[in-house]
Scaffold this motif. Sequence first.
Motif, PDB file in Angstrom:
ATOM      1  N   ASP A  86      23.100 -40.197 -32.516  1.00 39.31           N
ATOM      2  CA  ASP A  86      21.950 -39.289 -32.571  1.00 39.31           C
ATOM      3  C   ASP A  86      21.789 -38.434 -31.315  1.00 39.31           C
ATOM      4  OD1 ASP A  86      21.297 -40.292 -35.081  1.00 39.31           O
ATOM      5  OD2 ASP A  86      20.086 -41.903 -34.213  1.00 39.31           O
ATOM      6  N   LEU A  87      22.758 -38.504 -30.416  1.00 42.08           N
ATOM      7  CA  LEU A  87      22.651 -37.748 -29.172  1.00 42.08           C
ATOM      8  C   LEU A  87      23.275 -36.370 -29.311  1.00 42.08           C
ATOM      9  CD1 LEU A  87      23.529 -40.506 -26.562  1.00 42.08           C
ATOM     10  CD2 LEU A  87      21.265 -39.658 -27.216  1.00 42.08           C
ATOM     11  N   GLU A  88      22.562 -35.375 -28.861  1.00 41.85           N
ATOM     12  CA  GLU A  88      23.075 -34.010 -28.907  1.00 41.85           C
ATOM     13  C   GLU A  88      24.329 -33.894 -28.060  1.00 41.85           C
ATOM     14  OE1 GLU A  88      21.721 -29.565 -27.489  1.00 41.85           O
ATOM     15  OE2 GLU A  88      20.172 -31.000 -28.049  1.00 41.85           O
ATOM     16  N   GLY A  89      25.369 -33.328 -28.642  1.00 34.33           N
ATOM     17  CA  GLY A  89      26.621 -33.107 -27.923  1.00 34.33           C
ATOM     18  C   GLY A  89      27.581 -34.278 -27.955  1.00 34.33           C
TER      19      GLY A  89
END
Length: 114
Positions: A86-89
């Motif tokens: 779920d972490l951006e990037g």
Amino acid sequence: MAALVRIVHAVADLDGGMSLFAGLLGGSEVDRGADESTRWVELAWPGPGRMRLVTPSSPASPMASWLGDRSGRVHHIAFSGVSGADLEGAVALADGSYELRPDELTGTRLLLHP
């Protein structure tokens, strides 16, 4: 809960790295090996977490290019018990872990193993 698995430190001279981290700082060798681009030694101290010293296996190794003219540089820090889904990037890797690409300041990656 997240736990530190290892810090991977690239070094131009594996013997020099061992002198510092095993000799002066008292790390104990717990494993040793090689892959297509590096040779490595894993060191441990009391408690969790490890340090893996890696050195390029040849001047043509991608690790040699990444290390450049530095004598050493932290390549990545690996954690278990946390997902990067779920972490951006975050980039999914083939082994089910996630990589947060190197930041601009340090060039250090984070590897997250659920």
